[in-house]
Design a protein around this motif. Structure first.
Motif, PDB file in Angstrom:
ATOM      1  N   SER A   1     -66.338 -74.174  21.534  1.00  0.00           N
ATOM      2  CA  SER A   1     -66.855 -75.642  22.915  1.00  0.00           C
ATOM      3  C   SER A   1     -67.935 -74.842  23.509  1.00  0.00           C
ATOM      4  O   SER A   1     -68.808 -75.343  24.016  1.00  0.00           O
ATOM      5  CB  SER A   1     -65.721 -75.082  23.382  1.00  0.00           C
ATOM      6  OG  SER A   1     -65.695 -74.144  24.764  1.00  0.00           O
ATOM      7  N   TRP A   2     -68.603 -73.254  23.316  1.00  0.00           N
ATOM      8  CA  TRP A   2     -69.167 -72.600  23.262  1.00  0.00           C
ATOM      9  C   TRP A   2     -70.607 -72.792  22.699  1.00  0.00           C
ATOM     10  O   TRP A   2     -72.030 -72.739  23.231  1.00  0.00           O
ATOM     11  CB  TRP A   2     -69.374 -70.622  23.822  1.00  0.00           C
ATOM     12  CG  TRP A   2     -68.047 -70.173  25.209  1.00  0.00           C
ATOM     13  CD1 TRP A   2     -67.204 -69.966  24.941  1.00  0.00           C
ATOM     14  CD2 TRP A   2     -69.214 -70.485  25.960  1.00  0.00           C
ATOM     15  NE1 TRP A   2     -67.135 -69.621  26.346  1.00  0.00           N
ATOM     16  CE2 TRP A   2     -68.259 -69.605  26.849  1.00  0.00           C
ATOM     17  CE3 TRP A   2     -70.600 -70.703  26.447  1.00  0.00           C
ATOM     18  CZ2 TRP A   2     -68.687 -69.016  28.551  1.00  0.00           C
ATOM     19  CZ3 TRP A   2     -71.009 -70.929  27.773  1.00  0.00           C
ATOM     20  CH2 TRP A   2     -70.079 -69.734  28.595  1.00  0.00           C
ATOM     21  N   VAL A   3     -70.463 -73.190  20.996  1.00  0.00           N
ATOM     22  CA  VAL A   3     -71.363 -73.651  20.705  1.00  0.00           C
ATOM     23  C   VAL A   3     -72.410 -74.858  21.265  1.00  0.00           C
ATOM     24  O   VAL A   3     -73.707 -74.954  20.978  1.00  0.00           O
ATOM     25  CB  VAL A   3     -70.674 -73.902  19.263  1.00  0.00           C
ATOM     26  CG1 VAL A   3     -71.957 -74.295  18.473  1.00  0.00           C
ATOM     27  CG2 VAL A   3     -70.961 -72.629  18.674  1.00  0.00           C
ATOM     28  N   VAL A   4     -71.572 -75.779  21.878  1.00  0.00           N
ATOM     29  CA  VAL A   4     -71.577 -76.633  22.373  1.00  0.00           C
ATOM     30  C   VAL A   4     -72.648 -76.550  24.084  1.00  0.00           C
ATOM     31  O   VAL A   4     -73.549 -76.672  24.428  1.00  0.00           O
ATOM     32  CB  VAL A   4     -71.057 -77.778  22.364  1.00  0.00           C
ATOM     33  CG1 VAL A   4     -72.177 -79.356  23.451  1.00  0.00           C
ATOM     34  CG2 VAL A   4     -70.665 -78.845  21.026  1.00  0.00           C
ATOM     35  N   THR A   5     -71.924 -75.226  24.490  1.00  0.00           N
ATOM     36  CA  THR A   5     -71.914 -75.541  25.771  1.00  0.00           C
ATOM     37  C   THR A   5     -73.013 -74.310  26.052  1.00  0.00           C
ATOM     38  O   THR A   5     -74.242 -74.336  26.762  1.00  0.00           O
ATOM     39  CB  THR A   5     -70.378 -75.344  26.783  1.00  0.00           C
ATOM     40  OG1 THR A   5     -69.515 -75.858  26.226  1.00  0.00           O
ATOM     41  CG2 THR A   5     -70.568 -74.132  28.267  1.00  0.00           C
TER      42      THR A   5
ATOM     43  N   PHE B   1     -77.807 -67.659  19.303  1.00  0.00           N
ATOM     44  CA  PHE B   1     -78.861 -68.629  18.764  1.00  0.00           C
ATOM     45  C   PHE B   1     -79.127 -69.988  18.922  1.00  0.00           C
ATOM     46  O   PHE B   1     -79.936 -70.380  19.416  1.00  0.00           O
ATOM     47  CB  PHE B   1     -78.985 -68.474  17.081  1.00  0.00           C
ATOM     48  CG  PHE B   1     -78.401 -66.746  16.352  1.00  0.00           C
ATOM     49  CD1 PHE B   1     -79.806 -66.121  17.019  1.00  0.00           C
ATOM     50  CD2 PHE B   1     -78.357 -66.969  15.310  1.00  0.00           C
ATOM     51  CE1 PHE B   1     -79.721 -65.105  16.433  1.00  0.00           C
ATOM     52  CE2 PHE B   1     -78.520 -65.319  14.991  1.00  0.00           C
ATOM     53  CZ  PHE B   1     -79.167 -64.491  15.387  1.00  0.00           C
ATOM     54  N   ARG B   2     -77.870 -70.827  19.461  1.00  0.00           N
ATOM     55  CA  ARG B   2     -77.936 -71.797  19.666  1.00  0.00           C
ATOM     56  C   ARG B   2     -78.187 -71.471  21.167  1.00  0.00           C
ATOM     57  O   ARG B   2     -79.578 -73.084  21.824  1.00  0.00           O
ATOM     58  CB  ARG B   2     -76.621 -71.995  19.974  1.00  0.00           C
ATOM     59  CG  ARG B   2     -76.330 -72.822  18.960  1.00  0.00           C
ATOM     60  CD  ARG B   2     -76.313 -74.516  18.502  1.00  0.00           C
ATOM     61  NE  ARG B   2     -75.864 -75.221  19.244  1.00  0.00           N
ATOM     62  CZ  ARG B   2     -76.461 -76.460  19.191  1.00  0.00           C
ATOM     63  NH1 ARG B   2     -77.088 -76.747  18.415  1.00  0.00           N
ATOM     64  NH2 ARG B   2     -75.990 -77.375  19.737  1.00  0.00           N
ATOM     65  N   VAL B   3     -78.101 -70.017  22.185  1.00  0.00           N
ATOM     66  CA  VAL B   3     -79.051 -70.572  23.917  1.00  0.00           C
ATOM     67  C   VAL B   3     -80.873 -70.487  23.215  1.00  0.00           C
ATOM     68  O   VAL B   3     -81.245 -70.983  23.483  1.00  0.00           O
ATOM     69  CB  VAL B   3     -78.852 -69.183  23.742  1.00  0.00           C
ATOM     70  CG1 VAL B   3     -79.889 -68.395  25.111  1.00  0.00           C
ATOM     71  CG2 VAL B   3     -76.966 -68.928  24.616  1.00  0.00           C
TER      72      VAL B   3
END
Length: 543
Positions: free
Chosen positions: A63-67, A119-121
């Motif tokens: 879920s943190w990949v999206v969040t 990296f998503r951040v």
């Protein structure tokens, strides 16, 4: 420190570009490509998530990949808008593209779930500038009276991103691997960067104003608390848990502290003066409601159609066509009518009414509802969004001065994101509760309750009917709540005051010449040259 010119009285149209340059469509195409870049990434990555987990592991952190992406996007949106207002929107936009591409390449090369989240951040920080600065650039280049001519381009980008993302994601993941779900951003991003660098000509803009770091920190705390509470409530933690209550309390305290800081800051990150007009407030309410409705529809309509109506999951993007196609068509028609007449209040009224009615009809679906009936209801929702979504941005931008165009556009984007996040949180809680009521002991998370088509076909008839009934009931609750939310948007639309739009087709803006403090952009003007208004030949409207 830069000086601020006084805010115009309520009801007075703000300074705007005098007319739209003849080659504006080519320039806007590059801006739209940036918006498409962000939209495609979101949907492509969502399609690739299961493959990513199979390679990197870390299912408990999926879920943190999206969040992480959503949080970074929401927090950075107003900051990009303010930087564009202070230091130039073109350079801010190019920087946002570069940050997004760096995050994309790094995400594609990630070797663990922790690295991917980090990296998503970075990717989300860049994405925060793509949408908000795109709308600000449109506001700088096109007078509101003429802006409706180009609404169809924005709606088409949204349609392509919504429908094409899942299809492209499935194709890329199946044939090239999940890493190319990120690497695919590189060619499109480079084309966008070069296109905007060459085609987008804006006056040089420098400011000696200091960055409002206190405001940025307080805004980050407030938005982070809201987004995290919306993401975790009802799934990771119960709504009444101390974690969720603590996040909401932090958000309220942070909001009051942020407002107090913005009153004292010499150059606030989100000037409170943009909220001085009632139209901007009403536009914020409408876009927040529309964001919740659109996020809910795009998430749960395909689930209902795949589970209950037996639609093919591999073509999930096409399932939304009955809703997405009317958005593009209606936005295009409405924009042209607005450009010719200068009238716009009726459009959000009709749009929010159609949206509320369409969502209410969707809330009546059950296990016997056919795909044709569902598609007809989706058409009405799409018509409502076509009337409403782009018009809210025009209303908001027409309510502020040119120097605040960036933060005003970023504010609208932020409210759409927050509305979508809160809507998804509430909808997810309603859906989970419905499934748990019908399937006791099945678990507390969506991952335990949602079944694939193959798993569903293998269930005994009684269990399968119970599951389908639970999905139908959860969907009914979701769209009923969404209809109530859009009823609030209808009331906000009624309260909008029809302030005359600046700019006449083929001529100077109604209300007098001149530009706002930020300068009206002239496409094709030399960098560093004064901001001059490009006019169309006499008797021929600007194209």
């Amino acid at each position: 420190m830069s000086t601020s010119s006084p805010t115009p009285p309520v009801g007075a149209p703000p300074s705007e570009p005098a007319a739209t340059p003849a080659n504006i469509r080519w320039t806007l195409l590059g801006v739209m490509l940036g918006m498409l870049l962000a939209m495609l990434d979101n949907t492509i990555v969502s399609t690739s998530m299961l493959t990513i987990v199979g390679d990197l592991g870390g299912l408990d952190h999926i879920s943190w990949v999206v969040t992480a992406y959503a949080l970074a996007t929401a927090v950075s949106t107003p900051v990009w808008g303010k930087c564009g207002d202070l230091y130039g929107r073109k350079h801010a936009y190019l920087t946002a593209i570069a940050v997004f591409l760096v995050g994309s390449v790094a995400s594609g090369a990630a070797q663990s779930m922790s690295q991917l989240i980090a990296f998503r951040v970075i990717q989300g920080l860049g994405a925060g500038g793509l949408a908000s600065l795109a709308f600000a650039l449109i506001g700088s280049l096109v007078a509101p009276r003429e802006r409706g001519r180009y609404q169809g381009m924005t709606a088409t980008v949204m349609a392509v991103g919504t429908v094409g993302g899942p299809l492209l994601g499935g194709l890329i993941t199946g044939h090239l691997g999940w890493r190319w779900a990120f690497y695919v951003n590189l060619p499109l991003g480079l084309v966008t960067f070069v296109w905007c660098q060459v085609m987008l000509k804006l006056p040089r803009q420098r400011s000696k104003a200091k960055i409002d770091w206190l405001g940025i920190v307080l805004m980050t705390i407030t938005i982070s608390s809201v987004v995290l509470a919306a993401t975790w409530a009802g799934t990771t933690y119960a709504w009444g848990s101390w974690q969720i209550i603590g996040l909401f309390v932090t958000a309220v305290v942070g909001l009051f502290a942020f407002v107090a800081s913005q009153r004292r800051a010499p150059e606030p990150v989100l000037p409170l003066r943009v909220f001085a007009t009632g139209n901007y407030k009403m536009a914020s309410v409408m876009v927040c409601a529309a964001g919740a409705a659109m996020f809910g529809a795009t998430l749960y309509l395909p689930l209902f159609q795949q589970s209950v109506q037996g639609a093919d999951a591999t073509s999930s993007g096409l399932l939304l066509l009955p809703m997405v196609a009317p958005i593009a068509l209606v936005s295009n028609i409405v924009g042209k009518v607005m450009s010719r007449t200068g009238k716009y209040k009726i459009f959000p009224i009709v749009g929010s009414a159609c949206l509320a009615v369409g969502l209410f009809l969707l809330s009546t679906m059950d296990t016997d509802t056919s795909r044709l009936v569902t598609s007809l209801y989706m058409v009405l929702v799409g018509v409502g969004l076509g009337f409403l979504m782009q018009m809210t941005t025009t209303i908001a931008q027409n309510s502020v001065e040119m120097k605040d165009m960036g933060v005003a556009s970023a504010g609208v984007t932020l409210f759409r994101t927050i509305g979508g996040s809160l809507g998804v949180a509430v909808f997810g809680s309603l859906f989970t509760r419905a499934l748990e009521n019908h399937l006791p002991g099945s678990g507390t998370g969506n991952s335990d309750l949602e079944l694939s088509a193959s798993a569903l076909a293998g269930l005994p008839a009684g269990a399968r009917d119970a599951y389908l009934g639970a999905v139908a009931e959860g969907t009914q609750h979701i769209f009923l709540v969404a209809a109530v939310i859009c009823a609030a948007a209808f009331l906000a639309a009624l309260a909008v005051k029809e302030v005359p739009l600046r700019g006449k087709p083929g001529g100077a803006p109604g209300g007098g010449p001149g530009t706002g403090p930020a300068g009206a952009a002239s496409v094709g003007a030399q960098a560093g040259a004064p901001a001059t208004a490009a006019t169309a030949p006499p008797g021929r409207p600007a194209a």
